[in-house]
Scaffold this motif. Sequence first.
Motif, PDB file in Angstrom:
ATOM      1  N   LEU A  74       0.734  -1.113   0.052  1.00  0.00           N
ATOM      2  CA  LEU A  74       0.163  -0.039   0.081  1.00  0.00           C
ATOM      3  C   LEU A  74       0.755   1.367  -0.105  1.00  0.00           C
ATOM      4  O   LEU A  74       0.439   2.096  -0.738  1.00  0.00           O
ATOM      5  CB  LEU A  74      -0.778  -0.068   1.072  1.00  0.00           C
ATOM      6  N   TRP A  75       1.821   1.287   0.750  1.00  0.00           N
ATOM      7  CA  TRP A  75       2.902   2.380   0.730  1.00  0.00           C
ATOM      8  C   TRP A  75       3.321   2.667  -0.416  1.00  0.00           C
ATOM      9  O   TRP A  75       3.482   3.555  -0.984  1.00  0.00           O
ATOM     10  CB  TRP A  75       3.844   1.958   1.777  1.00  0.00           C
ATOM     11  N   LEU A  76       3.943   1.807  -0.824  1.00  0.00           N
ATOM     12  CA  LEU A  76       4.589   2.041  -2.232  1.00  0.00           C
ATOM     13  C   LEU A  76       3.688   2.016  -3.482  1.00  0.00           C
ATOM     14  O   LEU A  76       3.875   2.884  -4.275  1.00  0.00           O
ATOM     15  CB  LEU A  76       5.605   0.555  -2.703  1.00  0.00           C
ATOM     16  N   ASN A 119       2.567   5.664  -3.358  1.00  0.00           N
ATOM     17  CA  ASN A 119       3.478   6.740  -3.457  1.00  0.00           C
ATOM     18  C   ASN A 119       3.954   6.721  -5.016  1.00  0.00           C
ATOM     19  O   ASN A 119       4.647   7.748  -5.634  1.00  0.00           O
ATOM     20  CB  ASN A 119       4.638   6.708  -2.653  1.00  0.00           C
ATOM     21  N   PHE A 120       3.621   5.609  -5.719  1.00  0.00           N
ATOM     22  CA  PHE A 120       3.831   5.388  -7.033  1.00  0.00           C
ATOM     23  C   PHE A 120       2.685   5.877  -7.993  1.00  0.00           C
ATOM     24  O   PHE A 120       2.832   6.517  -8.879  1.00  0.00           O
ATOM     25  CB  PHE A 120       4.357   4.010  -7.579  1.00  0.00           C
ATOM     26  N   LEU A 121       1.531   5.468  -7.541  1.00  0.00           N
ATOM     27  CA  LEU A 121       0.305   5.428  -8.487  1.00  0.00           C
ATOM     28  C   LEU A 121      -0.433   6.639  -8.113  1.00  0.00           C
ATOM     29  O   LEU A 121      -1.597   7.133  -9.072  1.00  0.00           O
ATOM     30  CB  LEU A 121      -0.624   4.095  -8.205  1.00  0.00           C
ATOM     31  N   ALA A 122      -0.545   7.280  -6.718  1.00  0.00           N
ATOM     32  CA  ALA A 122      -1.702   8.416  -6.381  1.00  0.00           C
ATOM     33  C   ALA A 122      -1.128   9.739  -7.230  1.00  0.00           C
ATOM     34  O   ALA A 122       0.208   9.699  -7.845  1.00  0.00           O
ATOM     35  CB  ALA A 122      -1.556   8.535  -5.022  1.00  0.00           C
ATOM     36  N   TRP A 143      -1.300  14.301  -3.906  1.00  0.00           N
ATOM     37  CA  TRP A 143      -1.646  13.376  -2.912  1.00  0.00           C
ATOM     38  C   TRP A 143      -0.608  12.494  -2.167  1.00  0.00           C
ATOM     39  O   TRP A 143      -0.750  11.713  -1.340  1.00  0.00           O
ATOM     40  CB  TRP A 143      -2.998  12.330  -3.397  1.00  0.00           C
ATOM     41  N   ARG A 144       0.507  12.483  -2.881  1.00  0.00           N
ATOM     42  CA  ARG A 144       1.642  11.621  -2.462  1.00  0.00           C
ATOM     43  C   ARG A 144       2.232  12.112  -1.159  1.00  0.00           C
ATOM     44  O   ARG A 144       2.590  13.208  -1.392  1.00  0.00           O
ATOM     45  CB  ARG A 144       2.745  11.424  -3.599  1.00  0.00           C
ATOM     46  N   ASP A 191       4.749  10.907   0.354  1.00  0.00           N
ATOM     47  CA  ASP A 191       6.033  10.297   0.632  1.00  0.00           C
ATOM     48  C   ASP A 191       6.919  10.582  -0.856  1.00  0.00           C
ATOM     49  O   ASP A 191       6.717   9.993  -1.619  1.00  0.00           O
ATOM     50  CB  ASP A 191       6.253   9.046   1.121  1.00  0.00           C
ATOM     51  N   PRO A 192       7.643  11.804  -0.696  1.00  0.00           N
ATOM     52  CA  PRO A 192       8.317  11.782  -2.060  1.00  0.00           C
ATOM     53  C   PRO A 192       9.512  10.832  -2.336  1.00  0.00           C
ATOM     54  O   PRO A 192       9.443  10.184  -1.401  1.00  0.00           O
ATOM     55  CB  PRO A 192       9.006  13.269  -1.850  1.00  0.00           C
ATOM     56  N   ALA A 193      10.047  10.775  -3.372  1.00  0.00           N
ATOM     57  CA  ALA A 193      10.970   9.878  -3.861  1.00  0.00           C
ATOM     58  C   ALA A 193      11.965   9.567  -2.707  1.00  0.00           C
ATOM     59  O   ALA A 193      12.563   8.333  -2.504  1.00  0.00           O
ATOM     60  CB  ALA A 193      11.747  10.213  -5.180  1.00  0.00           C
ATOM     61  N   THR A 194      12.666  10.421  -2.179  1.00  0.00           N
ATOM     62  CA  THR A 194      13.574  10.153  -1.019  1.00  0.00           C
ATOM     63  C   THR A 194      12.907   9.644   0.338  1.00  0.00           C
ATOM     64  O   THR A 194      13.829   9.111   1.121  1.00  0.00           O
ATOM     65  CB  THR A 194      14.319  11.416  -0.645  1.00  0.00           C
ATOM     66  N   GLY A 195      11.558   9.577   0.191  1.00  0.00           N
ATOM     67  CA  GLY A 195      10.848   8.931   1.441  1.00  0.00           C
ATOM     68  C   GLY A 195      11.136   7.553   1.301  1.00  0.00           C
ATOM     69  O   GLY A 195      11.146   6.871   2.517  1.00  0.00           O
ATOM     70  N   PHE A 196      11.457   6.811   0.293  1.00  0.00           N
ATOM     71  CA  PHE A 196      11.407   5.370   0.128  1.00  0.00           C
ATOM     72  C   PHE A 196      12.734   5.173   0.758  1.00  0.00           C
ATOM     73  O   PHE A 196      12.842   4.023   1.649  1.00  0.00           O
ATOM     74  CB  PHE A 196      11.624   4.959  -1.185  1.00  0.00           C
TER      75      PHE A 196
END
Length: 165
Positions: free
Chosen positions: A62-64, A67-70, A74-75, A77-82
């Motif tokens: 769900l998290w991934l 953050n990829f599809l929303a 609405w995301r 967590d930006p890319a560095t959040g991973f």
Amino acid sequence: MPSIPEGATPTLAELLQQRKPLRNINQENDDNLSSLDQAAVWITNRIGTMGFFLLILIWTVLWLGWNFLAPLPWRFDPATGFVLWLFISNVIQILLMPLIMVGQNVIGRHAELRAEHDLEINVRAEEEIAVMLVHLERQNLMMLAMIEKLDIKFNQIMPSQNIEN
């Protein structure tokens, strides 16, 4: 408690008199656990389940997925959040591995106590069975002696058996 002479077979009464009460290994184990050991066992029992694994798997998907599809606004967590998520996951794993090992050691000690208790019961049962077999053998010898003294033939006692005495 009377002592049994060397080489003598104890009577059933003597054996019962020497019998110690059985221990409740589960209660002894629970009573001897420290609060940290109890916490480790509790966590090990909860984390070591498929339910916990599925919970972590669903949360990660769900998290991934979010953050990829929303949509971008609405995301959360930006890319560095991973990278932060991976760091947190690794910290959780680093902390859980020793904790799970501690819990498994505690559970292993309990299993060893149960095995030791089972052995104690089996040895006790073997001693009691040996006493009963000796008493049965003595009874058989006494009955055979009485049958001989009364001059009774075996086929008179057990007519269905065709064995001459």
